[in-house]
Design a protein around this motif. Sequence first.
Motif, PDB file in Angstrom:
ATOM      1  N   VAL A  78      -0.761   5.313   5.569  1.00 17.30           N
ATOM      2  CA  VAL A  78      -0.031   4.056   5.751  1.00 17.30           C
ATOM      3  C   VAL A  78      -0.126   3.608   7.203  1.00 17.30           C
ATOM      4  CG1 VAL A  78       2.222   2.950   5.626  1.00 17.30           C
ATOM      5  CG2 VAL A  78       1.492   4.465   3.798  1.00 17.30           C
ATOM      6  N   GLY A  79      -0.066   4.559   8.121  1.00 20.17           N
ATOM      7  CA  GLY A  79      -0.161   4.215   9.544  1.00 20.17           C
ATOM      8  C   GLY A  79      -1.435   3.469   9.886  1.00 20.17           C
ATOM      9  N   ALA A  80      -2.522   3.804   9.188  1.00 23.26           N
ATOM     10  CA  ALA A  80      -3.795   3.117   9.433  1.00 23.26           C
ATOM     11  C   ALA A  80      -3.767   1.676   8.950  1.00 23.26           C
ATOM     12  CB  ALA A  80      -4.929   3.877   8.747  1.00 23.26           C
ATOM     13  N   MET A  81      -2.840   1.338   8.076  1.00 24.31           N
ATOM     14  CA  MET A  81      -2.747  -0.012   7.520  1.00 24.31           C
ATOM     15  C   MET A  81      -1.759  -0.909   8.269  1.00 24.31           C
ATOM     16  SD  MET A  81      -4.601  -0.361   4.671  1.00 24.31           S
ATOM     17  CE  MET A  81      -3.771  -1.734   3.903  1.00 24.31           C
ATOM     18  N   TYR A 110       0.840  -1.194   0.000  1.00 23.53           N
ATOM     19  CA  TYR A 110       0.000   0.000   0.000  1.00 23.53           C
ATOM     20  C   TYR A 110       0.880   1.251   0.000  1.00 23.53           C
ATOM     21  CZ  TYR A 110      -3.425   3.422   1.656  1.00 23.53           C
ATOM     22  OH  TYR A 110      -4.218   4.528   1.791  1.00 23.53           O
ATOM     23  N   ALA A 111       1.914   1.251   0.835  1.00 20.51           N
ATOM     24  CA  ALA A 111       2.827   2.390   0.911  1.00 20.51           C
ATOM     25  C   ALA A 111       3.540   2.607  -0.422  1.00 20.51           C
ATOM     26  CB  ALA A 111       3.837   2.184   2.034  1.00 20.51           C
ATOM     27  N   MET A 112       3.954   1.528  -1.081  1.00 27.02           N
ATOM     28  CA  MET A 112       4.626   1.675  -2.384  1.00 27.02           C
ATOM     29  C   MET A 112       3.674   2.257  -3.422  1.00 27.02           C
ATOM     30  SD  MET A 112       7.427  -1.360  -2.828  1.00 27.02           S
ATOM     31  CE  MET A 112       6.264  -2.663  -3.033  1.00 27.02           C
ATOM     32  N   ASP A 113       2.422   1.795  -3.447  1.00 27.84           N
ATOM     33  CA  ASP A 113       1.440   2.338  -4.385  1.00 27.84           C
ATOM     34  C   ASP A 113       1.196   3.822  -4.122  1.00 27.84           C
ATOM     35  OD1 ASP A 113       1.084  -0.011  -5.771  1.00 27.84           O
ATOM     36  OD2 ASP A 113      -0.817  -0.530  -4.812  1.00 27.84           O
ATOM     37  N   LEU A 114       1.051   4.170  -2.857  1.00 28.73           N
ATOM     38  CA  LEU A 114       0.801   5.553  -2.493  1.00 28.73           C
ATOM     39  C   LEU A 114       2.001   6.436  -2.820  1.00 28.73           C
ATOM     40  CD1 LEU A 114      -1.474   7.197  -1.257  1.00 28.73           C
ATOM     41  CD2 LEU A 114      -0.526   6.716   0.989  1.00 28.73           C
ATOM     42  N   ALA A 115       3.203   5.949  -2.548  1.00 26.49           N
ATOM     43  CA  ALA A 115       4.419   6.707  -2.861  1.00 26.49           C
ATOM     44  C   ALA A 115       4.555   6.901  -4.369  1.00 26.49           C
ATOM     45  CB  ALA A 115       5.647   5.997  -2.305  1.00 26.49           C
ATOM     46  N   ALA A 116       4.214   5.875  -5.146  1.00 24.67           N
ATOM     47  CA  ALA A 116       4.280   5.999  -6.612  1.00 24.67           C
ATOM     48  C   ALA A 116       3.321   7.073  -7.106  1.00 24.67           C
ATOM     49  CB  ALA A 116       3.955   4.658  -7.266  1.00 24.67           C
ATOM     50  N   LEU A 117       2.188   7.183  -6.443  1.00 25.70           N
ATOM     51  CA  LEU A 117       1.218   8.205  -6.814  1.00 25.70           C
ATOM     52  C   LEU A 117       1.708   9.600  -6.423  1.00 25.70           C
ATOM     53  CD1 LEU A 117      -1.582   8.763  -7.923  1.00 25.70           C
ATOM     54  CD2 LEU A 117      -2.470   8.445  -5.632  1.00 25.70           C
ATOM     55  N   MET A 118       2.315   9.710  -5.274  1.00 30.35           N
ATOM     56  CA  MET A 118       2.768  11.012  -4.788  1.00 30.35           C
ATOM     57  C   MET A 118       4.080  11.460  -5.430  1.00 30.35           C
ATOM     58  SD  MET A 118       1.818  10.866  -0.775  1.00 30.35           S
ATOM     59  CE  MET A 118       0.135  11.008  -0.209  1.00 30.35           C
ATOM     60  N   LEU A 119       4.848  10.515  -5.947  1.00 33.53           N
ATOM     61  CA  LEU A 119       6.122  10.818  -6.610  1.00 33.53           C
ATOM     62  C   LEU A 119       6.129  10.182  -8.000  1.00 33.53           C
ATOM     63  CD1 LEU A 119       8.493  10.037  -3.605  1.00 33.53           C
ATOM     64  CD2 LEU A 119       7.840  12.298  -4.442  1.00 33.53           C
ATOM     65  N   PRO A 120       5.235  10.622  -8.882  1.00 31.40           N
ATOM     66  CA  PRO A 120       5.141   9.959 -10.182  1.00 31.40           C
ATOM     67  C   PRO A 120       6.462   9.985 -10.937  1.00 31.40           C
ATOM     68  CG  PRO A 120       3.891  12.015 -10.162  1.00 31.40           C
ATOM     69  CD  PRO A 120       4.382  11.783  -8.778  1.00 31.40           C
ATOM     70  N   GLY A 121       6.872   8.805 -11.380  1.00 32.24           N
ATOM     71  CA  GLY A 121       8.105   8.681 -12.147  1.00 32.24           C
ATOM     72  C   GLY A 121       9.375   8.749 -11.327  1.00 32.24           C
ATOM     73  N   GLN A 122       9.259   8.920 -10.022  1.00 35.60           N
ATOM     74  CA  GLN A 122      10.436   9.058  -9.166  1.00 35.60           C
ATOM     75  C   GLN A 122      10.457   7.992  -8.076  1.00 35.60           C
ATOM     76  OE1 GLN A 122      10.588  13.052  -7.623  1.00 35.60           O
ATOM     77  NE2 GLN A 122       9.695  13.867  -9.477  1.00 35.60           N
ATOM     78  N   ASP A 123       9.712   6.927  -8.258  1.00 38.12           N
ATOM     79  CA  ASP A 123       9.575   5.945  -7.198  1.00 38.12           C
ATOM     80  C   ASP A 123      10.514   4.747  -7.333  1.00 38.12           C
ATOM     81  OD1 ASP A 123       8.049   5.265  -9.466  1.00 38.12           O
ATOM     82  OD2 ASP A 123       6.912   3.810  -8.302  1.00 38.12           O
ATOM     83  N   GLY A 124      11.421   4.761  -8.301  1.00 34.47           N
ATOM     84  CA  GLY A 124      12.339   3.635  -8.495  1.00 34.47           C
ATOM     85  C   GLY A 124      13.220   3.379  -7.293  1.00 34.47           C
ATOM     86  N   ALA A 125      13.798   4.434  -6.726  1.00 31.83           N
ATOM     87  CA  ALA A 125      14.661   4.275  -5.554  1.00 31.83           C
ATOM     88  C   ALA A 125      13.874   3.776  -4.347  1.00 31.83           C
ATOM     89  CB  ALA A 125      15.352   5.602  -5.222  1.00 31.83           C
ATOM     90  N   ILE A 126      12.634   4.233  -4.230  1.00 28.18           N
ATOM     91  CA  ILE A 126      11.784   3.794  -3.115  1.00 28.18           C
ATOM     92  C   ILE A 126      11.493   2.304  -3.244  1.00 28.18           C
ATOM     93  CG2 ILE A 126       9.466   4.018  -2.147  1.00 28.18           C
ATOM     94  CD1 ILE A 126       9.647   7.009  -2.909  1.00 28.18           C
TER      95      ILE A 126
END
Length: 177
Positions: free
Chosen positions: A166-169, A110-126
């Motif tokens: 993410v904390g809720a999950m 869930y956190a990875m999906d959310l991070a990908a949404l918040m950092l479009p195109g910049q989530d490779g390092a995450i």
Amino acid sequence: MNPDAIPCKTELARELLRQRNALPRSQRLFLIMIDGRQPLRHFAQAAAQLGIGASALNNLVSDGLLQWGANQPAPGQKAAAPLPAEPEPPTASPQRAPAPMPSLAAAKMYAMDLAALMLPGQDGAIRQASRAVIGPGELRIWLGETARLIAEQAGPQRAALFLEKVGAMLPDDARLS
């Protein structure tokens, strides 16, 4: 579209989000953002990046995945005059099935999906760093680093929203506080 309308996920949407592969990625990422508190205008930029336009939004509503918040007009509709409140008869509260226990893996995905949404195109390092997450301690560290990157790129409010969602999950042994 009424930018002040507040979109809310339905139970069907929540169920499909739990199934991971039941929705197209763009719809999944859009629905993950919807919190039932923010108006539609809050999601305009992300929706545009995901290709979620007016027709896709209408499809989410007609498919039963999205609804408009209580006392909110749907986009393009006028607000109806409020009806006088009627006292509701007392009823026994229905028994709910216990919520499934959150898992570390589900929270991480869930956190990875959310991070990908918040950092479009910049989530490779995450995503690369997430591979080292195998326990609650590593997850807390990874979430902190991810929130720091989100704060740098998208602002501290987005980072706080990321940690809140993410904390809720998180399972009890991985809580952030």
